[in-house]
Design an enzyme around this catalytic site. Structure first.
Site, PDB file in Angstrom:
ATOM      1  N   GLN A  53       6.721  -4.211   3.917  1.00  0.00           N
ATOM      2  CA  GLN A  53       5.727  -4.163   4.992  1.00  0.00           C
ATOM      3  C   GLN A  53       5.758  -5.479   5.764  1.00  0.00           C
ATOM      4  OE1 GLN A  53       1.073  -4.191   4.762  1.00  0.00           O
ATOM      5  NE2 GLN A  53       1.743  -2.057   4.620  1.00  0.00           N
ATOM      6  N   CYS A  83      -4.249  -4.241   9.648  1.00  0.00           N
ATOM      7  CA  CYS A  83      -4.999  -5.312   9.000  1.00  0.00           C
ATOM      8  C   CYS A  83      -5.909  -6.010  10.008  1.00  0.00           C
ATOM      9  CB  CYS A  83      -4.044  -6.322   8.386  1.00  0.00           C
ATOM     10  SG  CYS A  83      -4.877  -7.671   7.529  1.00  0.00           S
ATOM     11  N   LYS A 122       1.841   1.567   9.932  1.00  0.00           N
ATOM     12  CA  LYS A 122       0.536   1.755   9.293  1.00  0.00           C
ATOM     13  C   LYS A 122      -0.538   1.284  10.260  1.00  0.00           C
ATOM     14  CE  LYS A 122      -2.074   0.950   5.052  1.00  0.00           C
ATOM     15  NZ  LYS A 122      -3.343   0.420   5.602  1.00  0.00           N
ATOM     16  N   GLY A 195      -7.170   5.639   2.804  1.00  0.00           N
ATOM     17  CA  GLY A 195      -8.577   5.269   2.904  1.00  0.00           C
ATOM     18  C   GLY A 195      -9.494   6.204   2.151  1.00  0.00           C
ATOM     19  N   GLY A 196     -10.180   5.667   1.129  1.00  0.00           N
ATOM     20  CA  GLY A 196     -11.207   6.419   0.433  1.00  0.00           C
ATOM     21  C   GLY A 196     -10.720   7.400  -0.607  1.00  0.00           C
ATOM     22  N   GLY A 218      -4.543   2.570  -2.201  1.00  0.00           N
ATOM     23  CA  GLY A 218      -4.411   1.123  -2.307  1.00  0.00           C
ATOM     24  C   GLY A 218      -5.242   0.529  -3.424  1.00  0.00           C
TER      25      GLY A 218
END
Length: 321
Positions: A53, A83, A122, A195-196, A218
């Site tokens: 990344q 980010c 991303k 996410g989540g 993550g």
């Protein structure tokens, strides 16, 4: 996942799942162009499949760094435009680039021209006041036209001013529906939801009926790494490498011993293991022993074994295959 998903963590994660695609921490183009590239690019061959990344905004620098990654043996190059940290913004990369879709497209095109391995992006679903679904569609159109091989979407917008990176992971509401809608609008573009997600049954549901092409997990996979231990069976139709946390630890110990022999401090590896026995009797004593003793000068494998001895064994935790 800066300072989290280093090579030590990834080597451990690979013992839990042979098939999950792993990602490095975000590495800036400046660090590779001007710094010790071996330090930032090194990985153990056992970590494959593995994506590098990158963070940056100069197409030429990103192309050069993508080539470095390909030459080093990575399986994918990922450009992070999600980010939201101040440090990242000050370097003009990360989520702030979502305000410049044409520039992101130029970066993707330059990297695609430099390598033959996949180049992915991303992102967030939006930033600040550029947070309409139409804005997200326009961004996606730009990167898709540039040749992006897959788009990984963190299903929260990012506030670049006023919220910390941690708050940006928790305060803006999750919009999985936007990511699923985006996949319907761009059916030819492989798309990954982030996410989540905290449970494998959520992943199975999201992947069912081709709602989405992939799911990225993550922090949950870091804080509760045992989550990864049933991925191969559930998602890839393969045999799980291990069936108990103790088996995973036993498989990791030879790696720890090799690293200790090379002068790596024990704490650099054990800090990634604190959540291994989450939910098991003795997990608190495991964490306390590692936290108090692993950082001491000369700490060795005996600390890891002493910590594990305080965890009461339990039957295999995974579902029967």
């Amino acid at each position: 996942m800066m300072d989290w998903t280093d090579s030590h963590y990834r080597s451990f994660a690979r013992l839990l799942s042979r098939h999950t695609l792993l990602y490095t921490e975000m590495v800036t183009t400046g660090a590779l162009v001007h710094g010790d590239r071996a330090r930032f690019l090194h990985f153990d061959p056992a970590e494959h499949p593995l994506a590098l990344q990158l963070g940056g905004s100069d197409p030429a620098d990103l192309a050069r760094c993508a080539q470095m990654g390909a030459d080093w043996g990575y399986d994918e190059i990922n450009l992070n435009v999600g980010c939201p940290s101040d440090r990242v913004q000050n370097g003009r990369f990360g989520a702030c680039l979502m305000a410049e879709p044409a520039l992101v497209a130029d970066c993707v095109a330059a990297m695609k021209a430099a390598v033959t391995i996949p180049v992915t992006v991303k992102s967030r679903i939006g930033i600040d006041d550029r947070d309409s679904y139409e804005d997200l569609v326009a961004f996606t159109q730009a990167v898709a036209a540039a040749g992006c091989d897959a788009l990984i979407v963190h299903a929260r917008k990012a506030w670049l001013q006023g919220l910390s990176p941690r708050e940006n992971r928790e305060v803006p509401p999750l919009r999985w529906d936007w990511v699923l809608a985006l996949k319907r609008d761009f059916p030819a573009l492989p798309m990954v939801l982030n996410g989540g997600v905290t449970r494998l049954d959520q992943v199975e549901e999201l992947l069912s009926e081709q709602q989405i092409d992939g799911v990225m997990i993550g922090r949950e996979a870091y804080q509760n790494p045992w989550l990864l231990a049933d991925v191969d069976r559930c998602l890839f139709g393969a045999e799980n490498p291990v069936t108990t946390p103790q088996q995973a630890l036993d498989a990791y110990i030879p790696y720890v011993e090799r690293q200790l022999a090379d002068g790596v401090p024990l704490a650099s590896m054990t800090r990634h293991l604190l959540g291994l026995f989450h939910g098991c009797p003795g997990a608190k004593a495991w964490r306390r022993t590692l936290s108090e003793q692993a950082h001491r000068p000369g700490a060795g494998i005996e600390v890891l074994k002493a910590a594990a001895a305080q965890v009461r064994p339990r039957e295999a935790l995974l579902a029967d295959a």
